[in-house]
Design an enzyme around this catalytic site. Structure first.
Site, PDB file in Angstrom:
ATOM      1  N   ASN A   1      -5.577  -6.305 -23.833  1.00 18.23           N
ATOM      2  CA  ASN A   1      -4.648  -6.945 -22.885  1.00 18.23           C
ATOM      3  C   ASN A   1      -4.922  -8.447 -22.827  1.00 18.23           C
ATOM      4  OD1 ASN A   1      -4.065  -4.313 -22.363  1.00 18.23           O
ATOM      5  ND2 ASN A   1      -5.075  -4.232 -20.379  1.00 18.23           N
TER       6      ASN A   1
ATOM      7  N   ARG B   1     -17.391  -1.282 -15.261  1.00 22.13           N
ATOM      8  CA  ARG B   1     -17.272  -2.683 -15.643  1.00 22.13           C
ATOM      9  C   ARG B   1     -17.588  -3.544 -14.425  1.00 22.13           C
ATOM     10  NH1 ARG B   1     -11.697  -5.071 -17.826  1.00 22.13           N
ATOM     11  NH2 ARG B   1     -11.117  -4.958 -15.638  1.00 22.13           N
TER      12      ARG B   1
ATOM     13  N   HIS C   1       0.822  -1.207   0.000  1.00 21.78           N
ATOM     14  CA  HIS C   1       0.000   0.000   0.000  1.00 21.78           C
ATOM     15  C   HIS C   1       0.851   1.249   0.000  1.00 21.78           C
ATOM     16  CE1 HIS C   1      -3.738  -2.280   1.256  1.00 21.78           C
ATOM     17  NE2 HIS C   1      -3.961  -1.713   0.095  1.00 21.78           N
TER      18      HIS C   1
ATOM     19  N   CYS D   1     -10.159  -0.453 -24.943  1.00 21.66           N
ATOM     20  CA  CYS D   1      -9.706   0.046 -23.645  1.00 21.66           C
ATOM     21  C   CYS D   1      -8.482  -0.709 -23.118  1.00 21.66           C
ATOM     22  CB  CYS D   1     -10.838   0.007 -22.626  1.00 21.66           C
ATOM     23  SG  CYS D   1     -11.483  -1.636 -22.348  1.00 21.66           S
TER      24      CYS D   1
ATOM     25  N   GLU E   1     -12.752  -9.641 -25.396  1.00 19.66           N
ATOM     26  CA  GLU E   1     -11.378  -9.933 -24.976  1.00 19.66           C
ATOM     27  C   GLU E   1     -11.083 -11.428 -25.009  1.00 19.66           C
ATOM     28  OE1 GLU E   1     -10.810  -8.338 -21.043  1.00 19.66           O
ATOM     29  OE2 GLU E   1     -12.768  -8.988 -20.349  1.00 19.66           O
TER      30      GLU E   1
HETATM   31  C1  PEP Z   1      -8.136  -5.811 -21.249  1.00 14.33           C
HETATM   32  O1  PEP Z   1      -8.128  -7.022 -21.065  1.00 14.33           O
HETATM   33  O2  PEP Z   1      -7.648  -5.262 -22.262  1.00 14.33           O
HETATM   34  C2  PEP Z   1      -8.719  -4.904 -20.243  1.00 14.33           C
HETATM   35  C3  PEP Z   1      -8.867  -3.620 -20.468  1.00 14.33           C
HETATM   36  O3  PEP Z   1      -9.062  -5.447 -19.047  1.00 14.33           O
HETATM   37  P1  PEP Z   1      -8.015  -5.841 -17.888  1.00 14.33           P
HETATM   38  O4  PEP Z   1      -6.669  -5.285 -18.257  1.00 14.33           O
HETATM   39  O5  PEP Z   1      -8.575  -5.261 -16.655  1.00 14.33           O
HETATM   40  O6  PEP Z   1      -8.055  -7.332 -17.918  1.00 14.33           O
HETATM   41 MG    MG Z   2      -9.315  -7.883 -19.556  1.00 14.18          MG
END
Ligand code: PEP
Ligand code: MG
Length: 588
Positions: free
Chosen positions: A461, A341, A198, A509, A438
């Site tokens: 991601n 989300r 933290h 995103c 995703e």
């Molecule tokens: C992603 O998977 O691109 C995303 C934005 O979600 P996270 O990084 O939280 O898995």
């Molecule tokens: Mg993700």
């Protein structure tokens, strides 16, 4: 010109650690050694007096912690300040206090000995835990223990020293960081701690560069010694040479100039040279970041990772607690919107159960876990709906892999709406529901999935890790995690085209949108909306303003026709040099 790796390769005066909070600082060391307390285990005769002292010391410690908690709330927002609330709860733990009192009566020893012994038992249990997170919490408790002991002796907690120093300490608690930050501390270096501590989180949110986990900085550094702290790469240079100082001064000045230069983009729209506007949204990971969003020139929040709340308050928030958080965020961002989300629990994130999955990234994660735990899911949905009176909340589902998951979720959402209507609780009946794309199955069926929802958001991601079968956190295979792989580009193109066919908006995103090198390619692929970290938005706007949409479309087409990542990279690099765009993949 020298690079950072040139500088570090040959430096014998470096201490390596973990880059916990970004920034470059040159200054003087202040060794912050917390006086080790010798615990007095002498026998006592007046048990009544000892118990009175104990209760007074507990009360005083509570008052002090309440003060720290108030500062924390002001500086970091209510949710993150919860770290201190958790510590305050120890001071109210009636079982613990009861045990201490019983032992004073029975053993007739100094209360400080019993306090130290009892609280140390808690700590030992935490240190023995396999979770890095629990080990970090043991450190926070040290602070409470020492505070009670000092207050039993009527000694004041000492934290006064000169301004503008670099604090070097074995470890720091969140409370230390907050109190020290009032003295305009320039940076923190610690022997212990990791990225998840933290203290590191708080340094980042207070914008104080920090390097943690150096193992022995307190042994290597002396009071008053000159050091350079590089919170970008996780190094400390002691007694720096003239050459090193001028290198880092230049980097520091460059950083300031870059930030100034970018200020002008804050209030501008993201528009290409030939007039194509891209919607720039912000990702919010911790609640405190909302202030940054408001000044970043974002047109709304494209991703609020609600599961972060669980990390911040170390537990699952109740429905009412969630309403407080979501309603506050929604009203602060109004008239723009926030995309909340649903909890993406699992994978490498917050663990809900003690059960160890063999393949957590392929396991009970995101929407799968929520559908298995309808109580948790419904509480969140009701909280989101109850916070939606401004009609500026969108709700997004993570890790969707089948159509039936969407149908099932929509049914649960509609049940929650009915429940609130029956109770006459107001909410936005037209709240938009979207999904993250995703998982490859969602990409393949993007058109059919898009038909069922109001919007899509591409999570690169995860999408890249699942397309390439590469764990996003595993260094051993990181060269296969290729955002410019033709596989990724063709998949992105398909999702974008499918959502347009379905007449539904699509955004992106994942971190790929924050990679300025990828920006012209994403625009050229037809993406009209991106959500990135607020600090990156001015960079993105600058890049977008430096090319023509029609050229980026041609460039994207070329990229789609090649079959290897190197080929794609070359085309993008040529586009950057043809258009004289400065690459800012790294901030400095
Ligand atoms: C992603 O998977 O691109 C995303 C934005 O979600 P996270 O990084 O939280 O898995
Ligand atoms: Mg993700």
């Amino acid at each position: 010109m020298k690079s950072f790796s040139d500088v570090y390769r040959n430096a014998e005066n470096k201490i390596a650690g973990i880059a916990a909070a970004p920034g470059i600082v040159i200054g003087e060391v202040y060794l912050f050694t917390k006086e080790k307390l010798e615990i007095n285990d002498a026998d006592i005769t007046d048990v009544k007096e000892a118990k009175k002292n104990l209760l007074e010391a507990l009360e005083k410690s509570k008052k002090e912690f309440n003060k720290i908690f108030a500062i924390a709330k002001e500086k970091m927002g209510e949710t993150r300040a919860g770290i201190f609330e958790a510590q305050l709860m120890i001071l109210d733990d009636q079982v613990l206090i009861g045990n201490i009192i019983k032992r004073i009566e029975k053993e007739k020893k100094q209360p400080e000995f019993i306090v130290d012994d009892e609280i140390s038992k808690y700590q030992n249990l935490m240190v023995m835990s396999h979770e890095a997170y629990m080990k970090e919490r043991a450190n926070d408790i040290e602070d409470i223990k020492n505070r009670i002991v000092r207050n039993l002796r009527n000694k004041r907690w000492k934290s006064k020293f000169r301004n503008d120093v670099i604090i070097v300490s074995e470890s720091l608690t969140p409370a230390d960081i907050l109190l020290l930050s009032r003295n305009k501390v320039k940076s923190f270096i610690t022997d212990h701690g990791g990225l998840t501590s933290h203290a590191a989180i708080i340094s980042r949110s207070l914008n104080i560069p920090a390097v943690v986990g150096t193992h022995n900085a307190t042994l290597k550094l002396a009071d008053g010694q000159n050091v350079i702290v590089d919170g970008f790469h996780g190094y400390v240079l002691f007694d720096p040479t003239e050459e090193q100082i001028s290198f880092f001064e230049e980097k520091h000045n460059h950083l300031i100039a870059l930030q100034k230069q970018l200020e002008e983009f804050k209030d501008k729209r993201a528009v290409t040279k030939d007039g194509k506007e891209i919607q720039m949204l912000a990702n919010v990971d911790v609640t405190g970041e909302i202030d940054l969003v408001l000044t970043s020139g974002a047109k709304g929040i494209g991703l609020y990772r609600s599961e972060q709340i669980l990390d911040e308050i170390e537990t699952i928030p109740s429905e009412d607690e969630q309403v407080k958080i979501y309603a506050r965020l929604a009203s602060r961002i109004y008239p723009d919107f926030i995309t909340i989300r649903a909890f993406d629990i699992g994978g490498d994130k917050f663990k809900l159960f003690d059960y160890d999955e063999p393949n957590p990234f392929l396991g009970l994660r995101g929407l799968r876990l929520l559908l298995e735990n309808p109580k948790l899911f419904k509480e969140q949905i009701r909280a989101v709906l109850r916070s939606s009176s401004h009609k500026n909340i969108k709700f997004m589902l993570p890790m969707v892999s089948t159509l039936s998951e969407i149908h099932h979720s929509k049914k649960i959402i509609s049940d929650c709406m009915d429940e609130l209507s029956t109770k006459n609780i107001p909410f936005d009946k037209d709240m938009e529901i979207g999904i993250m794309v995703e998982v490859p199955s969602a990409a393949v069926m993007a058109k059919e999935f898009a038909d069922e929802v109001d919007f899509l958001s591409i999570g690169t991601n995860d999408l890249i890790q699942y397309l390439m079968a590469v764990d996003r956190g595993n260094e051993l295979v990181s060269d296969l995690y290729q955002e410019f792989s033709p596989v990724v580009l063709r998949t992105l193109k398909k999702i974008i085209d499918d959502s347009k066919l379905a007449g539904k908006p699509v955004s992106l995103c994942g971190e790929m949108a924050a990679d300025t090198l990828a920006m012209p390619l994403l625009v050229g692929l037809g993406l009209e909306s991106m959500s990135i970290s607020p600090a990156t938005i001015p960079y993105a706007k600058k890049i977008i303003a430096s090319f023509n949409y029609k050229d980026s479309k041609l460039m994207a087409e070329k990229c789609l026709s090649v079959c290897d990542e190197e080929g794609v990279q070359k085309i993008i690099e040529k586009f950057f040099s043809d258009n004289k765009i400065i690459r800012t993949r790294n901030i400095i």
